[in-house]
Design a protein around this motif. Sequence first.
Motif, PDB file in Angstrom:
ATOM      1  N   VAL A 113      21.701 -18.637  13.120  1.00 20.27           N
ATOM      2  CA  VAL A 113      20.267 -18.527  12.887  1.00 20.27           C
ATOM      3  C   VAL A 113      19.948 -17.741  11.614  1.00 20.27           C
ATOM      4  CG1 VAL A 113      19.743 -18.710  15.346  1.00 20.27           C
ATOM      5  CG2 VAL A 113      20.090 -16.438  14.332  1.00 20.27           C
ATOM      6  N   THR A 114      18.675 -17.815  11.216  1.00 22.80           N
ATOM      7  CA  THR A 114      18.179 -17.055  10.071  1.00 22.80           C
ATOM      8  C   THR A 114      17.777 -15.653  10.527  1.00 22.80           C
ATOM      9  OG1 THR A 114      15.876 -17.701  10.429  1.00 22.80           O
ATOM     10  CG2 THR A 114      17.237 -19.194   9.105  1.00 22.80           C
ATOM     11  N   GLU A 115      17.337 -14.832   9.573  1.00 25.75           N
ATOM     12  CA  GLU A 115      16.917 -13.469   9.914  1.00 25.75           C
ATOM     13  C   GLU A 115      15.717 -13.464  10.850  1.00 25.75           C
ATOM     14  OE1 GLU A 115      15.230 -14.363   5.740  1.00 25.75           O
ATOM     15  OE2 GLU A 115      17.071 -14.747   6.871  1.00 25.75           O
ATOM     16  N   GLU A 116      14.941 -14.553  10.869  1.00 27.62           N
ATOM     17  CA  GLU A 116      13.802 -14.642  11.791  1.00 27.62           C
ATOM     18  C   GLU A 116      14.224 -15.115  13.183  1.00 27.62           C
ATOM     19  OE1 GLU A 116      12.462 -15.811   7.591  1.00 27.62           O
ATOM     20  OE2 GLU A 116      14.046 -16.444   8.969  1.00 27.62           O
ATOM     21  N   GLY A 117      15.514 -15.410  13.353  1.00 28.86           N
ATOM     22  CA  GLY A 117      15.992 -15.945  14.624  1.00 28.86           C
ATOM     23  C   GLY A 117      15.820 -17.443  14.747  1.00 28.86           C
ATOM     24  N   ASN A 118      15.549 -18.105  13.613  1.00 37.65           N
ATOM     25  CA  ASN A 118      15.310 -19.550  13.624  1.00 37.65           C
ATOM     26  C   ASN A 118      16.597 -20.343  13.434  1.00 37.65           C
ATOM     27  OD1 ASN A 118      12.271 -19.331  11.578  1.00 37.65           O
ATOM     28  ND2 ASN A 118      12.628 -18.778  13.706  1.00 37.65           N
ATOM     29  N   ASP A 119      16.706 -21.442  14.166  1.00 38.35           N
ATOM     30  CA  ASP A 119      17.675 -22.471  13.827  1.00 38.35           C
ATOM     31  C   ASP A 119      17.041 -23.241  12.676  1.00 38.35           C
ATOM     32  OD1 ASP A 119      18.890 -25.066  13.651  1.00 38.35           O
ATOM     33  OD2 ASP A 119      19.816 -24.703  15.600  1.00 38.35           O
ATOM     34  N   LEU A 120      17.564 -23.072  11.475  1.00 37.12           N
ATOM     35  CA  LEU A 120      16.926 -23.631  10.282  1.00 37.12           C
ATOM     36  C   LEU A 120      16.755 -25.139  10.386  1.00 37.12           C
ATOM     37  CD1 LEU A 120      15.747 -23.208   7.468  1.00 37.12           C
ATOM     38  CD2 LEU A 120      18.088 -23.225   6.558  1.00 37.12           C
ATOM     39  N   ASN A 121      17.714 -25.815  11.033  1.00 38.30           N
ATOM     40  CA  ASN A 121      17.626 -27.267  11.132  1.00 38.30           C
ATOM     41  C   ASN A 121      16.741 -27.723  12.292  1.00 38.30           C
ATOM     42  OD1 ASN A 121      18.492 -29.168   9.307  1.00 38.30           O
ATOM     43  ND2 ASN A 121      20.144 -29.936  10.606  1.00 38.30           N
ATOM     44  N   ARG A 122      15.937 -26.799  12.822  1.00 40.18           N
ATOM     45  CA  ARG A 122      14.847 -27.140  13.743  1.00 40.18           C
ATOM     46  C   ARG A 122      13.532 -26.567  13.209  1.00 40.18           C
ATOM     47  NH1 ARG A 122      19.238 -28.606  14.801  1.00 40.18           N
ATOM     48  NH2 ARG A 122      20.286 -28.798  16.828  1.00 40.18           N
ATOM     49  N   ASN A 123      13.586 -25.934  12.024  1.00 40.37           N
ATOM     50  CA  ASN A 123      12.456 -25.189  11.482  1.00 40.37           C
ATOM     51  C   ASN A 123      11.606 -25.981  10.498  1.00 40.37           C
ATOM     52  OD1 ASN A 123      11.734 -22.755   9.112  1.00 40.37           O
ATOM     53  ND2 ASN A 123      11.080 -22.442  11.227  1.00 40.37           N
ATOM     54  N   TYR A 124      12.087 -27.170  10.082  1.00 45.37           N
ATOM     55  CA  TYR A 124      11.349 -27.940   9.083  1.00 45.37           C
ATOM     56  C   TYR A 124      10.310 -28.857   9.733  1.00 45.37           C
ATOM     57  CZ  TYR A 124      14.957 -26.447   5.741  1.00 45.37           C
ATOM     58  OH  TYR A 124      15.804 -25.710   4.954  1.00 45.37           O
ATOM     59  N   VAL A 125       9.597 -28.364  10.722  1.00 40.17           N
ATOM     60  CA  VAL A 125       8.488 -29.102  11.315  1.00 40.17           C
ATOM     61  C   VAL A 125       7.216 -28.793  10.519  1.00 40.17           C
ATOM     62  CG1 VAL A 125       9.426 -29.220  13.668  1.00 40.17           C
ATOM     63  CG2 VAL A 125       8.097 -27.222  12.969  1.00 40.17           C
ATOM     64  N   ASP A 126       6.167 -29.533  10.802  1.00 47.98           N
ATOM     65  CA  ASP A 126       4.862 -29.224  10.222  1.00 47.98           C
ATOM     66  C   ASP A 126       4.257 -28.115  11.080  1.00 47.98           C
ATOM     67  OD1 ASP A 126       2.242 -29.067   9.397  1.00 47.98           O
ATOM     68  OD2 ASP A 126       1.940 -31.234   9.261  1.00 47.98           O
ATOM     69  N   HIS A 127       4.288 -26.893  10.553  1.00 49.29           N
ATOM     70  CA  HIS A 127       3.865 -25.736  11.345  1.00 49.29           C
ATOM     71  C   HIS A 127       2.347 -25.667  11.539  1.00 49.29           C
ATOM     72  CE1 HIS A 127       7.834 -23.877  11.656  1.00 49.29           C
ATOM     73  NE2 HIS A 127       8.038 -24.304  10.428  1.00 49.29           N
ATOM     74  N   SER A 128       1.612 -26.582  10.909  1.00 51.00           N
ATOM     75  CA  SER A 128       0.163 -26.620  11.121  1.00 51.00           C
ATOM     76  C   SER A 128      -0.203 -27.421  12.364  1.00 51.00           C
ATOM     77  CB  SER A 128      -0.533 -27.213   9.891  1.00 51.00           C
ATOM     78  OG  SER A 128      -0.228 -28.598   9.769  1.00 51.00           O
ATOM     79  N   LYS A 129       0.768 -28.093  12.940  1.00 53.84           N
ATOM     80  CA  LYS A 129       0.534 -28.940  14.116  1.00 53.84           C
ATOM     81  C   LYS A 129       1.157 -28.297  15.354  1.00 53.84           C
ATOM     82  CE  LYS A 129       0.407 -33.243  11.442  1.00 53.84           C
ATOM     83  NZ  LYS A 129       1.067 -34.552  11.205  1.00 53.84           N
TER      84      LYS A 129
END
Length: 364
Positions: A113-129
Amino acid sequence: MSNIHSFAADYSEAREKFLSAARIAGATHHRYDNPTKGPRGEALSTDVARLGPEDASKIVMTISSTHGVEGYCGSGFQVDWLTSVGAAGLPKDTAAVMVHAINPYGFAWTRRVTEEGNDLNRNYVDHSKPYPVNEGYLDIADHLIPKDLGEATIKACEAKLAEYRKKVGDIAYFRAVSGGQYSHADSMFFGGGGASWSNRTLHAIADKFLKGRSDVAVIDFHTGLGPYGYGEPITHYDIDTPASRRVRAFWGESVTESKRGQTASQARDGLGHYGLLRVLPEPETRLTMCTLEYGTFDRESGQRAFRADHWLHKYGDPLGKEAGPIRAAMRRQFYPDTDDWKEAVLFRGHQVVRQAIAGVQRTL
């Protein structure tokens, strides 16, 4: 001649080798500083090496360390390519862009994961939706990361997971576990509550190096799924589109397409593939992308390593005595430090990148 000594023992050595190889190859260097530090207080960054004409219309880009600890693999290849192929392997009007350690925190801390605790390859969603809902994950989340790693607790969790797997079947089970989730921020495969630093950095790199180019091929290096040492090119295009036909033309019948149900990967949302497609739309740019996934060990041992890693950062001490064995298990799972595995990585990596370079020449 490929050289297994291009692989490194840790993030700092990998970065050192990459920068040295880039200098020797005559590449231009660009650095993106990460706001966090490594376990020894070391500075972290994503580094980009670029070779070829500034105005090249065709770009072949490789990415290492989307999943942090998996960076050993991609970094080793990038160093080897820069020292053994380099500019001599680029036709006219073609440039190479090497993105080293897009997730430097995960690489340095031996995490996915990233420093934010994100799986980067699940993080490229449209975060406005609204975020996708993973109903299966909600059913099993409590059994994935228990509060202690005692034998009795783990045995009980494994029994519950086995019961769920038997009820829904293997495909639904692995989709629930690893398909991506947006409800448990400190658990496995979390896609994040916003664009992570690594996500924003990849978009900055795309803006600088890829936008406005006619043909772009991207190979994102990963490890952990499939037969030991085999590199599987995985793509996520809609079936029978021009892009789907291009990946076949580039990489032949070994390429697997998730939309055809051909791959073990259960990722569905937030992939870097989709993130780049949104900013490099056809027809202005023909983007041909694959995840090059190298097999290591079985998924069950990977799940045990994830569990311990997430437990360490949720309930334990990442700098304490329990951290060493947990990091060693993560490193082994995603980087089998053996000569035969490294040789397989380099052979397949050179083949897939060479095919991509040839492919962008043919795309008219």
